[in-house]
Enzyme design. Structure first.
Site, PDB file in Angstrom:
ATOM      1  N   GLU A   1     -28.191  24.334  19.543  1.00 11.49           N
ATOM      2  CA  GLU A   1     -27.358  25.323  18.858  1.00 11.49           C
ATOM      3  C   GLU A   1     -26.930  26.413  19.825  1.00 11.49           C
ATOM      4  OE1 GLU A   1     -25.900  25.968  16.142  1.00 11.49           O
ATOM      5  OE2 GLU A   1     -27.056  25.481  14.357  1.00 11.49           O
ATOM      6  N   ASP A   2     -25.789  27.031  19.542  1.00 20.78           N
ATOM      7  CA  ASP A   2     -25.388  28.206  20.301  1.00 20.78           C
ATOM      8  C   ASP A   2     -26.151  29.421  19.805  1.00 20.78           C
ATOM      9  OD1 ASP A   2     -24.070  28.186  17.835  1.00 20.78           O
ATOM     10  OD2 ASP A   2     -22.172  28.901  18.629  1.00 20.78           O
TER      11      ASP A   2
ATOM     12  N   ASP B   1     -28.758  32.520  13.386  1.00 20.93           N
ATOM     13  CA  ASP B   1     -28.823  33.844  12.762  1.00 20.93           C
ATOM     14  C   ASP B   1     -29.424  33.730  11.363  1.00 20.93           C
ATOM     15  OD1 ASP B   1     -26.429  32.846  11.612  1.00 20.93           O
ATOM     16  OD2 ASP B   1     -25.196  34.093  12.908  1.00 20.93           O
TER      17      ASP B   1
ATOM     18  N   PHE C   1     -22.573  40.917  16.094  1.00 18.26           N
ATOM     19  CA  PHE C   1     -21.647  39.811  16.292  1.00 18.26           C
ATOM     20  C   PHE C   1     -21.377  39.640  17.781  1.00 18.26           C
ATOM     21  CE2 PHE C   1     -17.588  37.633  16.515  1.00 18.26           C
ATOM     22  CZ  PHE C   1     -17.838  36.569  15.669  1.00 18.26           C
TER      23      PHE C   1
ATOM     24  N   ARG D   1     -14.187  31.630  23.212  1.00 14.17           N
ATOM     25  CA  ARG D   1     -15.203  30.650  23.614  1.00 14.17           C
ATOM     26  C   ARG D   1     -15.249  30.469  25.127  1.00 14.17           C
ATOM     27  NH1 ARG D   1     -17.086  27.981  19.086  1.00 14.17           N
ATOM     28  NH2 ARG D   1     -15.617  27.696  17.388  1.00 14.17           N
TER      29      ARG D   1
END
Length: 179
Positions: free
Chosen positions: A102-103, A106, A156, A169
């Site tokens: 996963e990046d 959260d 964020f 990205r």
């Protein structure tokens, strides 16, 4: 570059690419030890994990296979809470060692959804590797979370695969939103 603008938001530097590379190398070394004499299946969660996954796999020296799943729960800067699967898991995970890449973790809702799908196939083991983890945002227990690049505040972030409305990205560093 200490600040960037992506669409209509400003962001400031949070994690430099050199630090990302060093941490990724350490995770790769640990995985080579943990999975010695095994052949894990790495499954990247698109779109965000693609840069991290590519760099991580360059550090993996054991035999392995690679696949991807694409799911989404984000719109803008907030999770919608609804997970959409746009293309799914390989159906050959029975008795395999699975590493989900996963990046960012959260709330954990998207990951929980994917883990439920993986466990249905009865893999030998399942572990999660994430570049970023927001412990203050987690809303569901993720027992499989084994490899964490960086714990970050509940802010964020964009860059190094993470986006804001599809943009950012390609930034090599990770930036946090400026309120």
């Amino acid at each position: 570059m200490n600040t960037v603008e992506v669409a209509d938001k400003k962001f400031e530097l949070l994690i430099e690419n050199d630090n990302i590379n060093k941490r990724t190398r350490l995770i790769g070394i640990q995985m080579n030890v943990d999975y010695e004499n095994r052949c894990p299946v790495f499954i990247g969660v698109l779109n965000g994990s693609f840069l991290f996954m590519a760099d991580l796999l360059k550090e993996i020296e054991i035999p392995c296979e690679v696949g991807f799943i694409r799911v989404s729960s984000y719109k803008g800067t907030a999770s919608t809470g609804t997970v959409r699967e746009t293309f799914g898991l390989p159906d050959t995970l029975k008795d395999r060692d699975v590493i989900l890449v996963e990046d960012i973790v959260d709330t954990g809702f998207t990951l929980k959804y994917i883990l439920e799908k993986v466990h249905l196939q009865q893999p030998a083991s399942v572990r999660v590797c994430t570049l970023l983890y927001k412990p203050d945002a987690i809303q569901t227990q993720i027992d499989e979370l084994e490899y964490v690049g960086f714990e970050i505040p509940n802010e964020f972030v964009v860059g190094y695969g993470l986006d804001y409305n599809g943009l950012g990205r390609n930034l090599k560093d990770i930036y946090k939103a400026i309120p």
